[in-house]
Design a protein around this motif. Structure first.
Motif, short mmCIF file in Angstrom:
data_model
loop_
_atom_site.label_atom_id
_atom_site.label_comp_id
_atom_site.label_asym_id
_atom_site.label_seq_id
_atom_site.Cartn_x
_atom_site.Cartn_y
_atom_site.Cartn_z
N LYS A 22 8.58 61.90 -87.05
CA LYS A 22 7.05 61.98 -86.46
C LYS A 22 6.42 60.40 -85.92
O LYS A 22 6.36 61.06 -84.93
CB LYS A 22 6.13 61.36 -87.77
CG LYS A 22 6.17 62.36 -88.14
CD LYS A 22 4.63 62.59 -89.64
CE LYS A 22 5.02 64.05 -90.25
NZ LYS A 22 3.82 63.83 -91.41
N LEU A 23 7.74 59.63 -85.68
CA LEU A 23 7.69 58.53 -84.55
C LEU A 23 8.35 58.66 -83.02
O LEU A 23 7.01 58.22 -82.23
CB LEU A 23 8.75 57.66 -85.09
CG LEU A 23 8.58 55.99 -84.51
CD1 LEU A 23 7.11 55.54 -84.67
CD2 LEU A 23 9.96 54.87 -85.32
N GLU A 28 7.51 60.13 -77.61
CA GLU A 28 7.59 61.62 -76.95
C GLU A 28 6.42 62.38 -75.95
O GLU A 28 5.99 62.32 -75.49
CB GLU A 28 7.67 63.12 -78.00
CG GLU A 28 8.27 64.09 -75.92
CD GLU A 28 9.18 64.06 -75.05
OE1 GLU A 28 8.77 64.52 -74.73
OE2 GLU A 28 9.90 63.21 -74.90
N GLU A 29 5.29 62.75 -77.44
CA GLU A 29 3.74 62.64 -76.64
C GLU A 29 2.77 61.54 -75.76
O GLU A 29 2.49 61.85 -74.69
CB GLU A 29 2.54 62.61 -78.11
CG GLU A 29 1.39 62.95 -77.52
CD GLU A 29 0.13 63.49 -79.21
OE1 GLU A 29 -0.56 63.00 -78.61
OE2 GLU A 29 1.49 63.64 -79.82
N ILE A 30 3.69 60.46 -76.25
CA ILE A 30 2.87 59.29 -75.38
C ILE A 30 3.15 60.24 -74.12
O ILE A 30 3.00 59.39 -72.29
CB ILE A 30 3.44 57.92 -75.69
CG1 ILE A 30 2.54 57.36 -76.60
CG2 ILE A 30 3.03 56.87 -74.95
CD1 ILE A 30 2.65 56.73 -77.49
N ALA A 31 4.84 60.03 -73.50
CA ALA A 31 5.63 60.41 -72.22
C ALA A 31 5.08 61.27 -71.53
O ALA A 31 5.16 61.58 -70.70
CB ALA A 31 7.27 60.27 -72.67
N THR A 32 4.89 62.24 -72.67
CA THR A 32 4.41 64.07 -71.59
C THR A 32 3.07 63.94 -71.36
O THR A 32 2.71 63.71 -70.43
CB THR A 32 4.22 64.71 -73.35
OG1 THR A 32 5.91 65.13 -73.90
CG2 THR A 32 3.57 65.67 -72.21
N LYS A 64 12.53 51.96 -88.28
CA LYS A 64 11.06 53.00 -88.24
C LYS A 64 10.26 51.96 -87.81
O LYS A 64 8.79 52.11 -87.77
CB LYS A 64 10.51 52.42 -89.31
CG LYS A 64 11.15 53.00 -90.62
CD LYS A 64 10.52 52.82 -91.95
CE LYS A 64 10.83 53.77 -93.36
NZ LYS A 64 10.65 53.20 -95.39
N ALA A 65 10.56 51.78 -86.64
CA ALA A 65 9.79 50.58 -85.05
C ALA A 65 10.80 51.01 -83.67
O ALA A 65 11.94 51.41 -83.60
CB ALA A 65 9.62 49.32 -85.66
N ILE A 66 10.23 50.98 -83.15
CA ILE A 66 10.51 51.37 -81.41
C ILE A 66 9.36 50.44 -80.61
O ILE A 66 8.22 50.76 -80.60
CB ILE A 66 10.09 52.90 -81.33
CG1 ILE A 66 10.79 53.84 -81.78
CG2 ILE A 66 11.35 52.98 -79.49
CD1 ILE A 66 10.19 55.27 -81.52
N ASP A 67 9.73 49.78 -79.85
CA ASP A 67 9.92 48.57 -78.93
C ASP A 67 9.83 49.79 -77.47
O ASP A 67 11.44 50.50 -76.92
CB ASP A 67 10.16 47.59 -78.42
CG ASP A 67 9.66 46.76 -79.78
OD1 ASP A 67 8.76 46.91 -80.32
OD2 ASP A 67 10.50 45.50 -79.94
N PHE A 68 8.68 50.14 -76.86
CA PHE A 68 9.09 51.13 -75.55
C PHE A 68 7.75 50.44 -74.52
O PHE A 68 7.04 49.70 -74.63
CB PHE A 68 9.04 52.19 -75.95
CG PHE A 68 7.20 52.23 -75.82
CD1 PHE A 68 6.82 53.60 -75.41
CD2 PHE A 68 7.39 52.96 -77.22
CE1 PHE A 68 5.34 53.15 -74.68
CE2 PHE A 68 6.20 52.71 -77.50
CZ PHE A 68 5.26 52.99 -76.53
#
Length: 72
Positions: A22-23, A28-32, A64-68
């Motif tokens: 889900k993360l 991917e939703e943000i990127a799209t 459980k985290a992503i910095d992008f």
């Protein structure tokens, strides 16, 4: 693996298979919606987390985290 399907994310060699689906789907939703993203950090060891000034109980320790950031 399921994470390979996300083409708008530049993982730059960072761990992705341990992340909650889900993360990754949210990223991917943000990127799209807003344009490609690149990943700065996902999973960190305790040592690396301390070296970069991460929180003692950072979600990065449990993958459980992503910095992008945004590509453009």
């Amino acid at each position: 693996k399921v994470m390979e399907a996300y083409s708008n994310i530049n993982w730059k060699g960072h761990e992705k298979d341990c992340l909650p689906p889900k993360l990754v789907a949210a990223l991917e939703e943000i990127a799209t919606k807003y344009g490609g993203v690149y990943v700065n950090s996902t999973h960190r060891s305790k040592k690396h987390n301390a070296e970069v000034g991460g929180a003692k109980h950072s979600q990065h320790l449990d993958c459980k985290a992503i910095d992008f950031g945004m590509e453009d």
